[in-house]
Enzyme design. Structure first.
Site, PDB file in Angstrom:
ATOM      1  N   HIS A  86      87.765 -19.192  48.825  1.00  0.00           N
ATOM      2  CA  HIS A  86      86.979 -20.312  48.859  1.00  0.00           C
ATOM      3  C   HIS A  86      87.226 -20.858  50.514  1.00  0.00           C
ATOM      4  CE1 HIS A  86      84.534 -23.660  48.182  1.00  0.00           C
ATOM      5  NE2 HIS A  86      85.314 -24.360  48.906  1.00  0.00           N
ATOM      6  N   ASP A 162      81.338 -32.716  38.712  1.00  0.00           N
ATOM      7  CA  ASP A 162      81.618 -32.611  40.316  1.00  0.00           C
ATOM      8  C   ASP A 162      80.087 -32.489  41.095  1.00  0.00           C
ATOM      9  OD1 ASP A 162      82.919 -32.329  42.776  1.00  0.00           O
ATOM     10  OD2 ASP A 162      81.794 -30.321  42.796  1.00  0.00           O
ATOM     11  N   ARG A 169      78.721 -38.630  46.831  1.00  0.00           N
ATOM     12  CA  ARG A 169      79.372 -38.731  47.627  1.00  0.00           C
ATOM     13  C   ARG A 169      78.748 -38.430  49.018  1.00  0.00           C
ATOM     14  NH1 ARG A 169      83.636 -34.575  46.483  1.00  0.00           N
ATOM     15  NH2 ARG A 169      84.322 -35.187  48.604  1.00  0.00           N
ATOM     16  N   SER A 184      87.327 -31.660  43.830  1.00  0.00           N
ATOM     17  CA  SER A 184      85.945 -31.196  43.734  1.00  0.00           C
ATOM     18  C   SER A 184      85.967 -29.552  43.860  1.00  0.00           C
ATOM     19  CB  SER A 184      85.024 -31.735  45.052  1.00  0.00           C
ATOM     20  OG  SER A 184      83.866 -30.987  45.228  1.00  0.00           O
ATOM     21  N   LYS A 188      85.809 -26.579  40.484  1.00  0.00           N
ATOM     22  CA  LYS A 188      84.934 -25.595  40.576  1.00  0.00           C
ATOM     23  C   LYS A 188      85.531 -24.376  40.447  1.00  0.00           C
ATOM     24  CE  LYS A 188      82.751 -27.486  43.572  1.00  0.00           C
ATOM     25  NZ  LYS A 188      81.861 -28.296  44.650  1.00  0.00           N
TER      26      LYS A 188
HETATM   27  N1  URA Z   1      82.900 -28.636  49.416  1.00  0.00           N
HETATM   28  C1  URA Z   1      82.879 -29.108  47.725  1.00  0.00           C
HETATM   29  O1  URA Z   1      82.920 -28.370  46.836  1.00  0.00           O
HETATM   30  N2  URA Z   1      83.575 -30.465  47.656  1.00  0.00           N
HETATM   31  C2  URA Z   1      83.765 -31.358  48.608  1.00  0.00           C
HETATM   32  O2  URA Z   1      84.213 -32.463  48.394  1.00  0.00           O
HETATM   33  C3  URA Z   1      83.955 -30.851  50.009  1.00  0.00           C
HETATM   34  C4  URA Z   1      83.429 -29.581  50.236  1.00  0.00           C
END
Ligand code: URA
Length: 421
Positions: A86, A162, A169, A184, A188
């Protein structure tokens, strides 16, 4: 675990506690996330709490609780023996495209659930959708039947708390917070259920984290969250002060990724792809040098099989924008500044990105870089080519671009700054 019923806690008290710098208890955090997911907390209250967290931060235990509650808001998948990567997001960051097939070519399954791009950093799904026929929505059966791996849209039942909170956000100025970003991303990724995870934490003008110390803290927080959850996790902190590679924009980036898979491509894209592949293979317990698979066609074969599995035609010509305009050097010298954020915003304004998540993107739009940072140029040389289907966008894109040309070459910058975990 016992969850107090929605309404059993006072949200205003919770907001005040965090506003005044206090700690939220495990029960409070689990209640907030559960109630918010089920509509028991108003958007404005959650926005106020998110802002209090941005300003006051969270301690390690609170971050662990927050992440755990977001994971438990939805389903958990399992992909035994797999690894994922990621990136926290950067300009020209197309690394996922060659990296997945490269690792898959070594017999390691690479399942990647991804979101769409918002703002100046492009999304991997938008890039792949530039390929004729390719589709991001896969059923679980299609994911499990994938040859070597896949890149697919995350389903709505994966960390739904999220999904909701990130959208909130995004419009309330509460993205920039290490606890909120770390929880966040990791909620995931842990819910996705791979055995290993390599994080590419970007630092520089085009990244969330502008300073190395902040990138380090974000990387450490995420690595600890992953390891605590039983996911073998490590992170590379990599430079995002200038764009990665020579292209920014969906189809333009796919073209460059295919060049890398064919054994060519820009040196920085190749270097980062190989560095991340080495980490992923090490986490999977595979002792191999991935370099060979780029040169002998195995990574390309894996790419073609993966694209076909998702309905794409790897041989179809990639879309090209209808209009182009060059940005040329105004003097002789060296390119001492080609700012990632400026190029990212220009590409976005040309149509490669979206302002709201329902907006369409232009497959062919973006910026092609002829003279990257450090290049020697003469007056009148092409620095950049801007691509768009809608030429009225050129002026707004040019407005933000200020490539700097100096009398001496800039000091070289390391692409990979640090490794954590
Ligand atoms: N990517 C995400 O999935 N969440 C965040 O808060 C920032 C970047």
């Amino acid at each position: 675990m016992f969850l107090p019923k929605v309404g059993a806690m006072d949200m205003v008290d919770i907001i005040r506690t965090k506003r005044d710098g206090g700690l939220l208890s495990t029960a409070q955090i689990r209640w907030v996330i559960d109630a918010y997911t089920h509509g028991g907390v108003a958007e404005e209250q959650m926005a106020a709490l998110a802002m209090a967290i941005v300003l006051r931060g969270m301690e390690r235990r609170e971050i662990v609780d927050w992440t755990g509650a977001m994971i438990d808001s939805g389903v958990r998948m399992r992909w035994p023996g797999s690894v994922d990567k990621h990136s926290t997001g950067g300009v020209g960051d197309k690394i996922t495209l060659p990296l997945g097939p490269l690792v898959a070519a070594h017999g390691v399954f690479v399942p990647q659930l991804s979101g769409r791009g918002l703002g100046h950093t492009g999304g991997t799904l938008d890039k792949l959708e530039a390929i004729a026929g390719w589709r991001a929505e896969l059923s679980e059966a299609e994911m499990r039947a994938a040859p070597g791996g896949f890149v697919a849209a995350a389903t709505a039942d994966l960390a739904p708390a999220d999904r909701r909170l990130y959208a909130l956000r995004d419009v309330t100025g509460t993205v920039d917070s290490i606890p909120l970003i770390a929880s966040s991303i990791m909620s995931k990724k842990i819910a996705e259920g791979t055995d290993g995870l390599v994080l590419d934490v970007k630092v520089g003008s085009g990244a969330f984290m502008k300073e190395l110390a902040d990138a380090r803290e974000l990387a450490r927080t995420m690595v600890e969250l992953g390891q605590d959850a039983g996911v073998r996790t490590c992170a590379l902190i990599t430079d995002m002060s200038t764009p990665l590679g020579r292209t920014v924009g969906n189809a333009l980036e796919v073209r460059e990724a295919v060049e890398v898979l064919a054994g060519g491509g820009p040196a920085d894209v190749v270097e980062l792809t190989l560095a991340l592949a080495r980490e992923m293979l090490a986490l999977a317990g595979v002792d191999a040098d991935p370099d060979a698979a780029l040169r002998d066609g195995r990574a390309m074969d894996a790419w073609r099989a993966m694209i076909r599995h998702q309905g794409g035609d790897p041989d179809a010509p990639l879309p090209r924008a209808r209009h182009t305009e060059d940005v040329v050097a105004e003097r002789d010298g060296w390119v001492t500044g080609l700012d990632a954020l400026e190029v990212g915003i220009a590409s976005w304004r040309l149509g490669a990105g979206r302002a709201r998540k329902e907006d369409p993107v232009q497959a062919g739009a973006g910026v092609e870089i002829h003279a990257p940072q450090g290049a020697r140029v003469r007056r009148g040389d092409r620095l950049l080519t801007l691509h768009t289907d809608t030429p009225e966008r050129f002026a707004r894109a040019r407005e933000v671009l200020h490539p700097h040309i100096g009398d001496t070459p800039p000091a070289p910058r390391a692409l990979i700054e640090e490794q954590i975990g």
